[in-house]
Scaffold this motif. Structure first.
Motif, PDB file in Angstrom:
ATOM      1  N   ALA A 234       0.556  12.193 -10.820  1.00  0.00           N
ATOM      2  CA  ALA A 234      -0.628  12.906 -11.295  1.00  0.00           C
ATOM      3  C   ALA A 234      -1.366  13.601 -10.155  1.00  0.00           C
ATOM      4  CB  ALA A 234      -1.580  11.942 -12.008  1.00  0.00           C
ATOM      5  N   GLY A 235      -1.128  13.161  -8.926  1.00  0.00           N
ATOM      6  CA  GLY A 235      -1.839  13.705  -7.779  1.00  0.00           C
ATOM      7  C   GLY A 235      -1.088  14.828  -7.095  1.00  0.00           C
ATOM      8  N   THR A 236      -1.748  15.432  -6.112  1.00  0.00           N
ATOM      9  CA  THR A 236      -1.159  16.449  -5.259  1.00  0.00           C
ATOM     10  C   THR A 236      -1.087  15.880  -3.856  1.00  0.00           C
ATOM     11  OG1 THR A 236      -2.222  18.169  -6.582  1.00  0.00           O
ATOM     12  CG2 THR A 236      -1.412  18.816  -4.406  1.00  0.00           C
ATOM     13  N   LYS A 237       0.100  15.872  -3.263  1.00  0.00           N
ATOM     14  CA  LYS A 237       0.287  15.346  -1.903  1.00  0.00           C
ATOM     15  C   LYS A 237      -0.285  13.932  -1.777  1.00  0.00           C
ATOM     16  CE  LYS A 237       0.116  19.908   0.271  1.00  0.00           C
ATOM     17  NZ  LYS A 237      -0.550  20.724   1.292  1.00  0.00           N
ATOM     18  N   THR A 238      -0.039  13.105  -2.786  1.00  0.00           N
ATOM     19  CA  THR A 238      -0.608  11.757  -2.831  1.00  0.00           C
ATOM     20  C   THR A 238       0.483  10.723  -3.077  1.00  0.00           C
ATOM     21  OG1 THR A 238      -2.697  12.627  -3.687  1.00  0.00           O
ATOM     22  CG2 THR A 238      -2.309  10.283  -3.995  1.00  0.00           C
ATOM     23  N   THR A 239       0.442   9.644  -2.291  1.00  0.00           N
ATOM     24  CA  THR A 239       1.337   8.514  -2.488  1.00  0.00           C
ATOM     25  C   THR A 239       0.498   7.239  -2.566  1.00  0.00           C
ATOM     26  OG1 THR A 239       1.665   8.267  -0.107  1.00  0.00           O
ATOM     27  CG2 THR A 239       3.314   9.567  -1.303  1.00  0.00           C
ATOM     28  N   LYS A 240       1.147   6.156  -2.991  1.00  0.00           N
ATOM     29  CA  LYS A 240       0.458   4.865  -3.031  1.00  0.00           C
ATOM     30  C   LYS A 240       1.414   3.771  -2.585  1.00  0.00           C
ATOM     31  CE  LYS A 240       1.587   3.620  -7.770  1.00  0.00           C
ATOM     32  NZ  LYS A 240       1.106   3.387  -9.114  1.00  0.00           N
ATOM     33  N   GLN A 241       0.833   2.698  -2.095  1.00  0.00           N
ATOM     34  CA  GLN A 241       1.556   1.479  -1.803  1.00  0.00           C
ATOM     35  C   GLN A 241       0.963   0.391  -2.697  1.00  0.00           C
ATOM     36  OE1 GLN A 241       0.497   1.830   2.470  1.00  0.00           O
ATOM     37  NE2 GLN A 241       2.585   1.064   2.797  1.00  0.00           N
ATOM     38  N   VAL A 242       1.799  -0.318  -3.418  1.00  0.00           N
ATOM     39  CA  VAL A 242       1.322  -1.434  -4.228  1.00  0.00           C
ATOM     40  C   VAL A 242       1.335  -2.648  -3.318  1.00  0.00           C
ATOM     41  CG1 VAL A 242       1.692  -2.831  -6.279  1.00  0.00           C
ATOM     42  CG2 VAL A 242       2.216  -0.381  -6.330  1.00  0.00           C
ATOM     43  N   LEU A 243       0.157  -2.994  -2.790  1.00  0.00           N
ATOM     44  CA  LEU A 243       0.047  -4.085  -1.824  1.00  0.00           C
ATOM     45  C   LEU A 243       0.126  -5.445  -2.506  1.00  0.00           C
ATOM     46  CD1 LEU A 243      -2.784  -2.550   0.386  1.00  0.00           C
ATOM     47  CD2 LEU A 243      -0.297  -2.348   0.666  1.00  0.00           C
ATOM     48  N   ILE A 244      -0.556  -5.572  -3.623  1.00  0.00           N
ATOM     49  CA  ILE A 244      -0.482  -6.781  -4.449  1.00  0.00           C
ATOM     50  C   ILE A 244      -0.369  -6.314  -5.894  1.00  0.00           C
ATOM     51  CG2 ILE A 244      -1.633  -8.906  -5.185  1.00  0.00           C
ATOM     52  CD1 ILE A 244      -3.158  -8.873  -2.502  1.00  0.00           C
ATOM     53  N   SER A 245       0.731  -6.642  -6.538  1.00  0.00           N
ATOM     54  CA  SER A 245       0.947  -6.194  -7.914  1.00  0.00           C
ATOM     55  C   SER A 245       0.368  -7.199  -8.907  1.00  0.00           C
ATOM     56  CB  SER A 245       2.445  -6.021  -8.183  1.00  0.00           C
ATOM     57  OG  SER A 245       3.071  -7.279  -8.299  1.00  0.00           O
ATOM     58  N   SER A 246       0.302  -6.775 -10.161  1.00  0.00           N
ATOM     59  CA  SER A 246      -0.189  -7.669 -11.211  1.00  0.00           C
ATOM     60  C   SER A 246       0.782  -8.829 -11.448  1.00  0.00           C
ATOM     61  CB  SER A 246      -0.418  -6.895 -12.513  1.00  0.00           C
ATOM     62  OG  SER A 246       0.777  -6.262 -12.909  1.00  0.00           O
ATOM     63  N   ASN A 247       2.014  -8.717 -10.960  1.00  0.00           N
ATOM     64  CA  ASN A 247       2.968  -9.822 -11.043  1.00  0.00           C
ATOM     65  C   ASN A 247       2.777 -10.843  -9.925  1.00  0.00           C
ATOM     66  OD1 ASN A 247       4.250  -8.670 -13.277  1.00  0.00           O
ATOM     67  ND2 ASN A 247       5.569  -7.440 -11.969  1.00  0.00           N
ATOM     68  N   GLU A 248       2.062 -10.428  -8.876  1.00  0.00           N
ATOM     69  CA  GLU A 248       1.878 -11.303  -7.710  1.00  0.00           C
ATOM     70  C   GLU A 248       0.532 -12.015  -7.694  1.00  0.00           C
ATOM     71  OE1 GLU A 248       4.483  -9.002  -4.373  1.00  0.00           O
ATOM     72  OE2 GLU A 248       2.634  -8.020  -5.029  1.00  0.00           O
ATOM     73  N   ALA A 249      -0.433 -11.508  -8.426  1.00  0.00           N
ATOM     74  CA  ALA A 249      -1.763 -12.115  -8.481  1.00  0.00           C
ATOM     75  C   ALA A 249      -2.222 -12.123  -9.935  1.00  0.00           C
ATOM     76  CB  ALA A 249      -2.743 -11.335  -7.609  1.00  0.00           C
ATOM     77  N   PRO A 250      -2.897 -13.169 -10.370  1.00  0.00           N
ATOM     78  CA  PRO A 250      -3.206 -13.302 -11.796  1.00  0.00           C
ATOM     79  C   PRO A 250      -4.310 -12.389 -12.340  1.00  0.00           C
ATOM     80  CG  PRO A 250      -4.100 -15.154 -10.582  1.00  0.00           C
ATOM     81  CD  PRO A 250      -3.293 -14.342  -9.606  1.00  0.00           C
ATOM     82  N   ASN A 251      -5.225 -11.912 -11.506  1.00  0.00           N
ATOM     83  CA  ASN A 251      -6.392 -11.197 -12.022  1.00  0.00           C
ATOM     84  C   ASN A 251      -6.597  -9.793 -11.475  1.00  0.00           C
ATOM     85  OD1 ASN A 251      -7.324 -13.465 -13.620  1.00  0.00           O
ATOM     86  ND2 ASN A 251      -7.836 -14.411 -11.664  1.00  0.00           N
ATOM     87  N   PHE A 252      -6.066  -9.513 -10.288  1.00  0.00           N
ATOM     88  CA  PHE A 252      -6.312  -8.228  -9.646  1.00  0.00           C
ATOM     89  C   PHE A 252      -5.045  -7.667  -9.017  1.00  0.00           C
ATOM     90  CE2 PHE A 252     -10.385 -10.350  -9.665  1.00  0.00           C
ATOM     91  CZ  PHE A 252     -11.248  -9.346 -10.078  1.00  0.00           C
ATOM     92  N   ALA A 253      -4.992  -6.339  -8.889  1.00  0.00           N
ATOM     93  CA  ALA A 253      -3.939  -5.656  -8.145  1.00  0.00           C
ATOM     94  C   ALA A 253      -4.614  -4.862  -7.030  1.00  0.00           C
ATOM     95  CB  ALA A 253      -3.157  -4.725  -9.055  1.00  0.00           C
ATOM     96  N   MET A 254      -3.927  -4.730  -5.894  1.00  0.00           N
ATOM     97  CA  MET A 254      -4.462  -3.965  -4.770  1.00  0.00           C
ATOM     98  C   MET A 254      -3.468  -2.879  -4.402  1.00  0.00           C
ATOM     99  SD  MET A 254      -5.500  -5.155  -0.903  1.00  0.00           S
ATOM    100  CE  MET A 254      -6.813  -6.235  -1.445  1.00  0.00           C
ATOM    101  N   ARG A 255      -3.990  -1.661  -4.263  1.00  0.00           N
ATOM    102  CA  ARG A 255      -3.151  -0.523  -3.896  1.00  0.00           C
ATOM    103  C   ARG A 255      -3.791   0.239  -2.751  1.00  0.00           C
ATOM    104  NH1 ARG A 255      -3.032   1.279 -10.066  1.00  0.00           N
ATOM    105  NH2 ARG A 255      -1.813  -0.466 -10.862  1.00  0.00           N
TER     106      ARG A 255
END
Length: 111
Positions: A16-37
């Protein structure tokens, strides 16, 4: 417990972005309540106006970006902390020749 090295987490294109990437630092499979990107926006890049159904908090790691949240427009820079309420339209555009990076925390489960 989970410990990762950020430079070992792969970057993924944000379509959806332009010249944008992300790293999934903590996924919803790795932590029960929050995800960090981590989002990386290259010079001239950004994220168009969009909404998320959950609130999210962001920490600007470096760079300068023009940010719109609802009807509010401001400049976000290193060490700024930003709160985006659920359902509120928002966008980002880099403002300098360097990339902008920020970490975002997303709620994945109703607490």
């Amino acid at each position: 417990m989970l410990v990762k090295k950020i430079n070992e987490v792969p970057e993924e294109e944000v379509k959806a972005g332009t010249k944008t990437t992300k790293q999934v630092l903590i996924s919803s499979n790795e932590a029960p309540n929050f995800a960090m990107r981590k989002f990386i926006i290259q010079p001239g890049g950004g994220m168009p106006m969009h909404t998320n159904m959950v609130e999210h908090e962001q920490l600007v790691l470096n760079g300068i970006a023009d940010v719109v949240i609802g009807e509010h427009k401001f400049i976000a820079k290193k060490d700024d902390v930003v709160f985006i309420p659920a359902g509120v339209p928002h966008s980002y555009t880099t403002l300098e020749k360097n990339r902008s990076n920020f970490c975002a925390l997303f709620q994945t489960k109703k607490i």
